[in-house]
Design a protein around this motif. Structure first.
Motif, PDB file in Angstrom:
ATOM      1  N   ASN A 196      -1.475  -4.352   5.874  1.00 50.83           N
ATOM      2  CA  ASN A 196      -0.040  -4.050   5.899  1.00 50.83           C
ATOM      3  C   ASN A 196       0.732  -5.020   5.013  1.00 50.83           C
ATOM      4  O   ASN A 196       1.630  -4.620   4.264  1.00 50.83           O
ATOM      5  CB  ASN A 196       0.499  -4.181   7.335  1.00 50.83           C
ATOM      6  CG  ASN A 196       0.673  -2.833   8.014  1.00 50.83           C
ATOM      7  OD1 ASN A 196       1.480  -2.031   7.577  1.00 50.83           O
ATOM      8  ND2 ASN A 196      -0.072  -2.598   9.070  1.00 50.83           N
ATOM      9  N   ILE A 197       0.383  -6.292   5.119  1.00 50.92           N
ATOM     10  CA  ILE A 197       1.051  -7.306   4.294  1.00 50.92           C
ATOM     11  C   ILE A 197       0.684  -7.078   2.822  1.00 50.92           C
ATOM     12  O   ILE A 197       1.537  -7.161   1.936  1.00 50.92           O
ATOM     13  CB  ILE A 197       0.665  -8.725   4.762  1.00 50.92           C
ATOM     14  CG1 ILE A 197       1.171  -8.942   6.194  1.00 50.92           C
ATOM     15  CG2 ILE A 197       1.231  -9.793   3.833  1.00 50.92           C
ATOM     16  CD1 ILE A 197       0.638 -10.191   6.867  1.00 50.92           C
ATOM     17  N   GLN A 231       5.042  -3.528  -7.719  1.00 51.08           N
ATOM     18  CA  GLN A 231       5.477  -2.367  -8.511  1.00 51.08           C
ATOM     19  C   GLN A 231       6.920  -2.541  -8.977  1.00 51.08           C
ATOM     20  O   GLN A 231       7.264  -2.178 -10.096  1.00 51.08           O
ATOM     21  CB  GLN A 231       5.340  -1.085  -7.684  1.00 51.08           C
ATOM     22  CG  GLN A 231       3.895  -0.634  -7.566  1.00 51.08           C
ATOM     23  CD  GLN A 231       3.718   0.539  -6.618  1.00 51.08           C
ATOM     24  OE1 GLN A 231       4.498   0.720  -5.687  1.00 51.08           O
ATOM     25  NE2 GLN A 231       2.686   1.324  -6.846  1.00 51.08           N
ATOM     26  N   ILE A 286      -5.542  -4.778  10.796  1.00 50.86           N
ATOM     27  CA  ILE A 286      -4.400  -3.899  10.515  1.00 50.86           C
ATOM     28  C   ILE A 286      -3.278  -4.691   9.844  1.00 50.86           C
ATOM     29  O   ILE A 286      -2.640  -4.223   8.910  1.00 50.86           O
ATOM     30  CB  ILE A 286      -3.904  -3.237  11.819  1.00 50.86           C
ATOM     31  CG1 ILE A 286      -4.969  -2.260  12.339  1.00 50.86           C
ATOM     32  CG2 ILE A 286      -2.578  -2.515  11.601  1.00 50.86           C
ATOM     33  CD1 ILE A 286      -4.690  -1.725  13.721  1.00 50.86           C
ATOM     34  N   ALA A 287      -3.061  -5.912  10.320  1.00 53.81           N
ATOM     35  CA  ALA A 287      -1.941  -6.714   9.805  1.00 53.81           C
ATOM     36  C   ALA A 287      -2.123  -7.078   8.333  1.00 53.81           C
ATOM     37  O   ALA A 287      -1.195  -6.945   7.529  1.00 53.81           O
ATOM     38  CB  ALA A 287      -1.766  -7.979  10.646  1.00 53.81           C
ATOM     39  N   GLU A 306      10.758  -7.861   4.112  1.00 51.66           N
ATOM     40  CA  GLU A 306       9.318  -7.820   4.384  1.00 51.66           C
ATOM     41  C   GLU A 306       8.757  -9.240   4.485  1.00 51.66           C
ATOM     42  O   GLU A 306       7.945  -9.542   5.371  1.00 51.66           O
ATOM     43  CB  GLU A 306       8.618  -7.034   3.271  1.00 51.66           C
ATOM     44  CG  GLU A 306       9.055  -5.567   3.256  1.00 51.66           C
ATOM     45  CD  GLU A 306       8.853  -4.846   1.944  1.00 51.66           C
ATOM     46  OE1 GLU A 306       9.204  -3.654   1.878  1.00 51.66           O
ATOM     47  OE2 GLU A 306       8.361  -5.442   0.968  1.00 51.66           O
ATOM     48  N   SER A 323       8.679  -1.335   0.686  1.00 51.15           N
ATOM     49  CA  SER A 323       8.473  -1.156  -0.754  1.00 51.15           C
ATOM     50  C   SER A 323       7.092  -0.582  -1.075  1.00 51.15           C
ATOM     51  O   SER A 323       6.923   0.079  -2.086  1.00 51.15           O
ATOM     52  CB  SER A 323       8.725  -2.462  -1.501  1.00 51.15           C
ATOM     53  OG  SER A 323       7.979  -3.504  -0.943  1.00 51.15           O
ATOM     54  N   GLY A 324       6.100  -0.832  -0.207  1.00 42.36           N
ATOM     55  CA  GLY A 324       4.768  -0.324  -0.522  1.00 42.36           C
ATOM     56  C   GLY A 324       4.366   0.870   0.324  1.00 42.36           C
ATOM     57  O   GLY A 324       3.192   1.230   0.350  1.00 42.36           O
ATOM     58  N   LEU A 369       0.019  -4.287   1.475  1.00 48.98           N
ATOM     59  CA  LEU A 369       0.774  -3.110   1.028  1.00 48.98           C
ATOM     60  C   LEU A 369       2.203  -3.502   0.623  1.00 48.98           C
ATOM     61  O   LEU A 369       2.714  -3.071  -0.404  1.00 48.98           O
ATOM     62  CB  LEU A 369       0.809  -2.116   2.189  1.00 48.98           C
ATOM     63  CG  LEU A 369       1.077  -0.652   1.890  1.00 48.98           C
ATOM     64  CD1 LEU A 369       0.044  -0.097   0.932  1.00 48.98           C
ATOM     65  CD2 LEU A 369       1.040   0.149   3.196  1.00 48.98           C
ATOM     66  N   ASP A 370       2.835  -4.334   1.442  1.00 56.20           N
ATOM     67  CA  ASP A 370       4.179  -4.825   1.092  1.00 56.20           C
ATOM     68  C   ASP A 370       4.144  -5.543  -0.254  1.00 56.20           C
ATOM     69  O   ASP A 370       5.011  -5.328  -1.115  1.00 56.20           O
ATOM     70  CB  ASP A 370       4.689  -5.823   2.147  1.00 56.20           C
ATOM     71  CG  ASP A 370       5.071  -5.159   3.469  1.00 56.20           C
ATOM     72  OD1 ASP A 370       5.289  -3.933   3.484  1.00 56.20           O
ATOM     73  OD2 ASP A 370       5.159  -5.881   4.484  1.00 56.20           O
ATOM     74  N   GLY A 407       3.676  -3.213  -3.116  1.00 57.72           N
ATOM     75  CA  GLY A 407       4.935  -2.489  -3.335  1.00 57.72           C
ATOM     76  C   GLY A 407       5.938  -3.346  -4.088  1.00 57.72           C
ATOM     77  O   GLY A 407       6.622  -2.885  -5.009  1.00 57.72           O
ATOM     78  N   GLN A 408       6.006  -4.621  -3.707  1.00 53.25           N
ATOM     79  CA  GLN A 408       6.913  -5.530  -4.418  1.00 53.25           C
ATOM     80  C   GLN A 408       6.451  -5.723  -5.858  1.00 53.25           C
ATOM     81  O   GLN A 408       7.269  -5.806  -6.780  1.00 53.25           O
ATOM     82  CB  GLN A 408       6.975  -6.879  -3.680  1.00 53.25           C
ATOM     83  CG  GLN A 408       7.623  -6.763  -2.301  1.00 53.25           C
ATOM     84  CD  GLN A 408       7.456  -8.023  -1.463  1.00 53.25           C
ATOM     85  OE1 GLN A 408       7.145  -9.090  -1.974  1.00 53.25           O
ATOM     86  NE2 GLN A 408       7.665  -7.906  -0.161  1.00 53.25           N
TER      87      GLN A 408
END
Lengths: 159, 250
Positions: B40-41, B50, B36-37, B130, A57-58, B43-44, B47-48
């Motif tokens: 990434n989390i 949004q 890095i992890a 995710e 999603s992101g 970003l998820d 995204g959710q």
């Protein structure tokens, strides 16, 4: 451009073939069609609608992909088009094509495997592998290491 | 007050604020894999956010966008859980906060995949994939650090003692929750508690950590009535550009 006569509109199969030439911006060896994110191609009167589903999603690549698809089709002469984001059903790595899996392997990224980890090292083929992190350089990848050749590599994780 | 709008803000604000919090580790996490992890989390979660806030803005019907809701509201309008606005503290606190959140978030999303609201069910079906990775990661990390060195164990136990009183808020229902449950949009929060407590206890016992006995829970985040001072400080960073240059585009 293709308005007026409906016979002038390129067939959805032709459009899909064109989209086969649009690379994924982060893993350029596979196309957006290989990735399984192009869910539908249809003409709504004189407007071409492409349904694209996000991988994660992101994922920042999603917008670039929509732009790349639009650019590629405009270059082919499709003037009236719309890229629609489709959430459901959610994307799964099961939609990666077989050729995409081979291309990933050859590129050095282990393809997704139902067991939840890579089957073998994409460099030396060994199955002696250790997971370093479930998260990698992009949302869709994890970091693994081969215990035989000692090389770290990306794994395209199952989702 | 529209209950569905409130509910969507609760989901979206919690992922937004936690996403921002863990992105604060970017570039300075203790090891490269974690550096890095965590983004990434984040970003998820962004995204959710949004997806949740875009739907919230549609339900609100006031012409706002997801960005407007994220960047143009002040503390009193946020509906995130108090847990997620807690500062990062040390790595033990960050991981404990993440675990206590993920252990609620994952079953909550699983329940929402059968929501009577189709859009909510679709967002949940996307996000749950995710969240599964997030929970796997944070629970493994809690076990590794809890059952680690004397130092890491001590830090994890004090992080748990500090953060546990913030875990309960997600399971206390109010009028918004009642309305969402009555229309089968979302589960009644209390119904998720038993499984939550069981899964948390299971991980904590493997981590050789002790769950505090007190059941006291801080409240006021998801209702917006009593945020901590930390949220305001976070917003000054997260929202500064839209506040300094309203409607800036590039």
């Amino acid at each position: 451009m293709h308005g007026g006569s409906k016979d002038m509109r390129p067939k959805p199969e032709t459009i899909l073939q064109w989209l086969h030439e649009v690379p994924d911006p982060e893993i350029p060896v596979i196309s957006v069609v290989d990735l399984g994110i192009v869910r539908d191609v249809q003409w709504l009167d004189d407007t071409l609608e492409i349904a694209v589903t996000p991988t994660y999603s992101g994922c920042p690549a999603t917008r670039i992909i929509a732009l790349d698809i639009e650019t590629a089709l405009r270059d082919k002469g499709v003037a009236d088009l719309r890229v629609r984001t489709q959430l459901s059903p959610p994307w799964t790595t099961d939609w990666l094509t077989d050729s995409a899996r081979e291309k990933l392997q050859a590129y050095g990224i282990a393809p997704p495997h139902p067991a939840g980890g890579p089957k073998s090292c994409p460099r030396c083929g060994s199955d002696q592998l250790t997971r370093m992190s479930q998260f990698g350089s992009t949302p869709c990848k994890a970091q693994w290491r081969c215990d035989a050749c000692l090389e770290p590599f990306d794994y395209f994780k199952c989702i | 007050m529209d209950a569905k709008f409130e509910f969507l803000c609760r989901m979206g604000d919690s992922t937004l604020i936690l996403g921002h919090r863990i992105s604060e580790w970017c570039g300075k996490a203790p090891v490269l894999e974690e550096d890095i992890a965590l983004p990434n989390i984040a970003l998820d979660l962004i995204g959710q956010t949004q997806m949740w806030l875009a739907y919230a803005a549609e339900v609100e019907g006031a012409g706002h966008t997801a960005d407007d809701l994220a960047m143009r509201r002040d503390v009193w309008d946020f509906r995130n859980l108090l847990l997620v606005e807690r500062p990062n503290g040390d790595f033990a606190q960050t991981m404990t906060r993440q675990f206590l959140f993920d252990a609620w978030h994952l079953p909550m999303l699983q329940a929402l995949t059968t929501s009577s609201d189709k859009r909510i069910a679709e967002i949940a079906a996307k996000a749950v994939k995710e969240a599964t990775y997030h929970y796997e990661k944070s629970s493994e990390m809690v076990v590794a650090l809890g059952d680690g060195t004397e130092e890491s164990h001590a830090r994890m136990q004090s992080a748990l003692d500090l953060l546990w009183p913030f875990a309960g808020e997600a399971f206390v229902s109010d009028t918004v929750d009642h309305e969402m449950a009555a229309t089968s949009v979302a589960p009644t929060p209390e119904t998720l508690w038993d499984d939550y407590e069981a899964s948390v206890k299971d991980i904590l016992s493997r981590a050789t950590l002790t769950l505090p006995k007190a059941r006291f829970a801080h409240k006021g985040g998801k209702s917006g009535t009593m945020h901590s001072e930390h949220l305001g400080h976070l917003l000054t960073q997260m929202q500064w550009l839209q506040r300094a240059y309203p409607d800036a585009r590039w």
